[in-house]
Design a protein around this motif. Structure first.
Motif, PDB file in Angstrom:
ATOM      1  N   MET A 119       0.833  -1.208   0.000  1.00  0.00           N
ATOM      2  CA  MET A 119       0.000   0.000   0.000  1.00  0.00           C
ATOM      3  C   MET A 119       0.866   1.256   0.000  1.00  0.00           C
ATOM      4  SD  MET A 119      -3.112  -0.957   2.603  1.00  0.00           S
ATOM      5  CE  MET A 119      -3.674   0.738   2.631  1.00  0.00           C
ATOM      6  N   ARG A 120       1.947   1.225   0.784  1.00  0.00           N
ATOM      7  CA  ARG A 120       2.842   2.385   0.833  1.00  0.00           C
ATOM      8  C   ARG A 120       3.466   2.642  -0.535  1.00  0.00           C
ATOM      9  NH1 ARG A 120       7.859   3.819   0.859  1.00  0.00           N
ATOM     10  NH2 ARG A 120       8.550   1.676   0.548  1.00  0.00           N
ATOM     11  N   ARG A 121       3.936   1.550  -1.181  1.00  0.00           N
ATOM     12  CA  ARG A 121       4.544   1.701  -2.514  1.00  0.00           C
ATOM     13  C   ARG A 121       3.530   2.222  -3.521  1.00  0.00           C
ATOM     14  NH1 ARG A 121       7.154  -3.376  -1.465  1.00  0.00           N
ATOM     15  NH2 ARG A 121       5.580  -4.385  -2.757  1.00  0.00           N
ATOM     16  N   ASP A 122       2.318   1.654  -3.488  1.00  0.00           N
ATOM     17  CA  ASP A 122       1.271   2.099  -4.411  1.00  0.00           C
ATOM     18  C   ASP A 122       0.921   3.561  -4.168  1.00  0.00           C
ATOM     19  OD1 ASP A 122       1.215  -0.406  -5.508  1.00  0.00           O
ATOM     20  OD2 ASP A 122      -0.602  -1.058  -4.464  1.00  0.00           O
ATOM     21  N   PHE A 123       0.862   3.938  -2.880  1.00  0.00           N
ATOM     22  CA  PHE A 123       0.496   5.308  -2.536  1.00  0.00           C
ATOM     23  C   PHE A 123       1.536   6.290  -3.059  1.00  0.00           C
ATOM     24  CE2 PHE A 123       0.371   8.848   0.608  1.00  0.00           C
ATOM     25  CZ  PHE A 123      -0.902   9.297   0.318  1.00  0.00           C
ATOM     26  N   VAL A 124       2.814   5.983  -2.826  1.00  0.00           N
ATOM     27  CA  VAL A 124       3.893   6.855  -3.308  1.00  0.00           C
ATOM     28  C   VAL A 124       3.855   6.944  -4.830  1.00  0.00           C
ATOM     29  CG1 VAL A 124       6.402   7.092  -3.508  1.00  0.00           C
ATOM     30  CG2 VAL A 124       5.377   6.478  -1.309  1.00  0.00           C
ATOM     31  N   ASN A 126       1.249   6.506  -6.787  1.00  0.00           N
ATOM     32  CA  ASN A 126       0.071   7.267  -7.211  1.00  0.00           C
ATOM     33  C   ASN A 126       0.266   8.768  -7.009  1.00  0.00           C
ATOM     34  OD1 ASN A 126      -1.766   5.308  -8.197  1.00  0.00           O
ATOM     35  ND2 ASN A 126      -2.198   4.635  -6.119  1.00  0.00           N
ATOM     36  N   VAL A 127       0.810   9.138  -5.847  1.00  0.00           N
ATOM     37  CA  VAL A 127       1.050  10.562  -5.586  1.00  0.00           C
ATOM     38  C   VAL A 127       2.033  11.126  -6.611  1.00  0.00           C
ATOM     39  CG1 VAL A 127       2.058  12.215  -3.962  1.00  0.00           C
ATOM     40  CG2 VAL A 127       0.509  10.450  -3.131  1.00  0.00           C
ATOM     41  N   SER A 128       3.102  10.369  -6.886  1.00  0.00           N
ATOM     42  CA  SER A 128       4.090  10.820  -7.866  1.00  0.00           C
ATOM     43  C   SER A 128       3.450  11.018  -9.231  1.00  0.00           C
ATOM     44  CB  SER A 128       5.231   9.798  -7.963  1.00  0.00           C
ATOM     45  OG  SER A 128       5.868   9.628  -6.716  1.00  0.00           O
ATOM     46  N   HIS A 129       2.589  10.078  -9.616  1.00  0.00           N
ATOM     47  CA  HIS A 129       1.918  10.177 -10.921  1.00  0.00           C
ATOM     48  C   HIS A 129       0.982  11.383 -10.959  1.00  0.00           C
ATOM     49  CE1 HIS A 129      -0.036   8.954 -14.629  1.00  0.00           C
ATOM     50  NE2 HIS A 129      -1.196   9.097 -14.021  1.00  0.00           N
ATOM     51  N   GLU A 130       0.211  11.565  -9.879  1.00  0.00           N
ATOM     52  CA  GLU A 130      -0.755  12.660  -9.843  1.00  0.00           C
ATOM     53  C   GLU A 130      -0.060  14.021  -9.900  1.00  0.00           C
ATOM     54  OE1 GLU A 130      -4.058  12.598  -9.891  1.00  0.00           O
ATOM     55  OE2 GLU A 130      -4.168  10.424  -9.991  1.00  0.00           O
ATOM     56  N   LEU A 131       1.113  14.135  -9.284  1.00  0.00           N
ATOM     57  CA  LEU A 131       1.837  15.407  -9.306  1.00  0.00           C
ATOM     58  C   LEU A 131       2.639  15.597 -10.588  1.00  0.00           C
ATOM     59  CD1 LEU A 131       3.137  15.617  -5.626  1.00  0.00           C
ATOM     60  CD2 LEU A 131       1.448  17.125  -6.698  1.00  0.00           C
ATOM     61  N   ARG A 132       3.119  14.484 -11.155  1.00  0.00           N
ATOM     62  CA  ARG A 132       3.976  14.596 -12.341  1.00  0.00           C
ATOM     63  C   ARG A 132       3.234  15.232 -13.513  1.00  0.00           C
ATOM     64  NH1 ARG A 132       4.833   9.542 -13.325  1.00  0.00           N
ATOM     65  NH2 ARG A 132       6.635   9.301 -11.967  1.00  0.00           N
ATOM     66  N   PRO A 304     -17.343  -1.464  -4.758  1.00  0.00           N
ATOM     67  CA  PRO A 304     -16.482  -1.882  -3.639  1.00  0.00           C
ATOM     68  C   PRO A 304     -15.159  -1.123  -3.551  1.00  0.00           C
ATOM     69  CG  PRO A 304     -17.347  -3.794  -4.824  1.00  0.00           C
ATOM     70  CD  PRO A 304     -17.654  -2.591  -5.653  1.00  0.00           C
ATOM     71  N   ARG A 305     -14.724  -0.481  -4.649  1.00  0.00           N
ATOM     72  CA  ARG A 305     -13.417   0.164  -4.662  1.00  0.00           C
ATOM     73  C   ARG A 305     -13.484   1.695  -4.597  1.00  0.00           C
ATOM     74  NH1 ARG A 305      -9.348  -1.876  -9.008  1.00  0.00           N
ATOM     75  NH2 ARG A 305      -7.999  -0.792  -7.509  1.00  0.00           N
ATOM     76  N   LEU A 306     -14.670   2.239  -4.480  1.00  0.00           N
ATOM     77  CA  LEU A 306     -14.815   3.695  -4.568  1.00  0.00           C
ATOM     78  C   LEU A 306     -14.071   4.441  -3.467  1.00  0.00           C
ATOM     79  CD1 LEU A 306     -18.554   4.213  -5.585  1.00  0.00           C
ATOM     80  CD2 LEU A 306     -16.514   4.509  -7.006  1.00  0.00           C
ATOM     81  N   THR A 307     -13.904   3.828  -2.294  1.00  0.00           N
ATOM     82  CA  THR A 307     -13.247   4.527  -1.194  1.00  0.00           C
ATOM     83  C   THR A 307     -11.734   4.282  -1.165  1.00  0.00           C
ATOM     84  OG1 THR A 307     -13.734   2.683   0.313  1.00  0.00           O
ATOM     85  CG2 THR A 307     -15.309   4.507   0.263  1.00  0.00           C
ATOM     86  N   GLU A 308     -11.202   3.582  -2.163  1.00  0.00           N
ATOM     87  CA  GLU A 308      -9.749   3.416  -2.246  1.00  0.00           C
ATOM     88  C   GLU A 308      -9.100   4.731  -2.676  1.00  0.00           C
ATOM     89  OE1 GLU A 308      -8.568   0.215  -4.782  1.00  0.00           O
ATOM     90  OE2 GLU A 308      -9.905  -1.232  -3.811  1.00  0.00           O
ATOM     91  N   ARG A 309      -7.886   4.969  -2.184  1.00  0.00           N
ATOM     92  CA  ARG A 309      -7.167   6.180  -2.571  1.00  0.00           C
ATOM     93  C   ARG A 309      -6.879   6.180  -4.063  1.00  0.00           C
ATOM     94  NH1 ARG A 309      -2.483   5.721   2.053  1.00  0.00           N
ATOM     95  NH2 ARG A 309      -3.849   5.807   3.857  1.00  0.00           N
ATOM     96  N   PHE A 310      -7.188   7.283  -4.711  1.00  0.00           N
ATOM     97  CA  PHE A 310      -6.915   7.531  -6.129  1.00  0.00           C
ATOM     98  C   PHE A 310      -7.740   6.650  -7.070  1.00  0.00           C
ATOM     99  CE2 PHE A 310      -2.875   8.780  -4.015  1.00  0.00           C
ATOM    100  CZ  PHE A 310      -2.929  10.118  -4.313  1.00  0.00           C
ATOM    101  N   GLY A 323     -11.356  16.686  -9.385  1.00  0.00           N
ATOM    102  CA  GLY A 323     -11.230  15.654  -8.363  1.00  0.00           C
ATOM    103  C   GLY A 323      -9.793  15.198  -8.174  1.00  0.00           C
ATOM    104  N   THR A 324      -9.453  14.850  -6.928  1.00  0.00           N
ATOM    105  CA  THR A 324      -8.101  14.359  -6.633  1.00  0.00           C
ATOM    106  C   THR A 324      -8.060  12.852  -6.458  1.00  0.00           C
ATOM    107  OG1 THR A 324      -8.394  14.591  -4.230  1.00  0.00           O
ATOM    108  CG2 THR A 324      -7.538  16.511  -5.436  1.00  0.00           C
ATOM    109  N   GLY A 325      -9.217  12.202  -6.369  1.00  0.00           N
ATOM    110  CA  GLY A 325      -9.246  10.754  -6.148  1.00  0.00           C
ATOM    111  C   GLY A 325      -9.085  10.382  -4.679  1.00  0.00           C
ATOM    112  N   LEU A 326      -9.111  11.383  -3.781  1.00  0.00           N
ATOM    113  CA  LEU A 326      -8.918  11.112  -2.352  1.00  0.00           C
ATOM    114  C   LEU A 326     -10.160  11.415  -1.517  1.00  0.00           C
ATOM    115  CD1 LEU A 326      -5.334  12.611  -1.851  1.00  0.00           C
ATOM    116  CD2 LEU A 326      -5.957  10.194  -1.907  1.00  0.00           C
ATOM    117  N   GLY A 327     -11.139  12.057  -2.114  1.00  0.00           N
ATOM    118  CA  GLY A 327     -12.301  12.524  -1.354  1.00  0.00           C
ATOM    119  C   GLY A 327     -13.022  11.429  -0.594  1.00  0.00           C
TER     120      GLY A 327
END
Length: 361
Positions: A119-124, A126-132, A304-310, A323-327
């Motif tokens: 999850m940590r790797r996926d989160f990093v 995803n954040v990198s992709h969203e900012l890039r 079932p996946r709507l509340t997942e980050r991104f 949208g940021t995908g985090l709401g």
């Protein structure tokens, strides 16, 4: 020397799986957790036929040979998914004539650690992709404005507008990341302030009315007819609960904004509040809030996946709407902090209902 009976009792007292291997490589003892994991047939069998995985077998052989403590992994695939164990291999008792000891194998389930790391790797990532993406756009426009469009006034104004939009997008993402981090850090601390949830919903409607008017949408507020006043007292007290007002406002602002965005132009978004008796783990009276839209609905595969980050049903459309995908991830953690539940129901072509269930006490 410890008696055989006492050793057996000690193994049974250990809640995690544990095996006792003889110097000849037989499973002398297995506690109930180990029998549940590996099977009731394992006692008296060779460890090689019980464990089978080459990396683990090799480490056991090394422990027999050098008498040193070792560690390996055991991976099990079952109907519920893949489980990974860390196996600590410890020589016990006096050595035989060849210098070999018995071995104790202790199994620790580390699946949650592996999942947390993934999850940590996926989160990093995803954040990198969203900012890039917005950063690349901004850098590209800066380069253009310094070069070919240096003296092009109309292009400069257009590019600056796009850059402002991308900067706002990055700002929203960073703001949501900070909000998510803050909510997660507080999730185990149940709030204790007295909050009027009816007043929170009226505040949400007042805050979002201009946005609704821009889309020719109507924001409706309903109080579901019920008899809670007969049970709980005056009507003003029915929708009071222990909570964090700002976080509850954030929950319903997010859900209502989503309903306006995806409900369709000229449609009605309804916030309905009611009371009912809790069921299952939620004892006592609960407050139920439905956020109802009349949009296109959501494919059941996505729910079932709507509340997942991104996670987004339509990535391009979500980004275009800001949208940021985090709401919904933030919404889920806030509701968890309030010991509540989030239920999502939707039919394609008939709209969606996001239901928040919160305990009053």
């Amino acid at each position: 020397m410890m008696s055989e009976e006492l050793l057996t009792e000690l193994l049974e007292a250990v809640p995690e799986p544990m095996l006792h291997l003889s110097q000849s490589g037989q499973v002398l003892r297995a506690n109930s957790a180990a029998r549940t994991l590996l099977g009731n047939w394992i006692e008296g069998r060779s460890y090689a036929s019980v464990l089978r995985q080459p990396s683990l077998l090799g480490r056991i052989e090394a422990a027999f040979a050098d008498g040193q403590v070792g560690e390996a992994r055991l991976q099990r695939t079952e109907s519920t998914g893949e489980t990974q164990y860390r196996v600590k291999i410890t020589p016990i008792g006096p050595p035989d004539a060849r210098g070999q000891h018995d071995l104790a194998l202790y199994f620790t389930d580390i699946t949650h650690l592996r999942e947390a790391e993934e999850m940590r790797r996926d989160f990093v990532a995803n954040v990198s992709h969203e900012l890039r993406t917005p950063l690349t756009a901004v850098m590209g426009f800066i380069e253009t404005l310094r070069g070919p469009a240096r003296d092009d006034v109309s292009a400069r104004e257009r590019f600056l507008g796009i850059m402002e939009g991308e900067a706002r997008r990055m700002n929203r993402l960073v703001s949501d990341l900070l909000s998510l981090s803050r909510v997660e850090s507080q999730e185990r601390q149940r709030p204790a302030d007295d909050v009027d949830l009816g007043a929170v919903l009226r505040g949400v409607i007042a805050a979002l009315r201009p946005a609704a008017e821009d889309q020719a949408c109507e924001l409706a507020f309903e109080i579901r007819p019920a008899a809670p006043t007969l049970v709980l007292g005056h009507a003003d007290e029915v929708f009071r609960l222990k909570g964090d007002r700002d976080q509850l406002m954030q929950v319903f602002l997010n859900l209502t904004e989503n309903a306006l965005k995806y409900g369709g132009r000229g449609k009605t978004v309804t916030l309905a509040i009611g009371w009912q008796q809790g069921m299952g783990a939620m004892h006592g009276p609960v407050i139920v809030v439905d956020v109802i839209d009349q949009g296109e609905g959501i494919d059941p595969l996505h729910i079932p996946r709507l509340t997942e980050r991104f996670y987004r049903v339509d990535t391009h459309r979500s980004r275009a709407m800001g949208g940021t995908g985090l709401g919904l991830a933030i919404v889920k953690h806030i509701i968890n902090r309030h010991r509540g539940r989030l239920r999502i129901e939707s039919r394609q072509g008939q709209g969606s209902v996001f239901t928040v269930i919160l305990p009053r006490d």
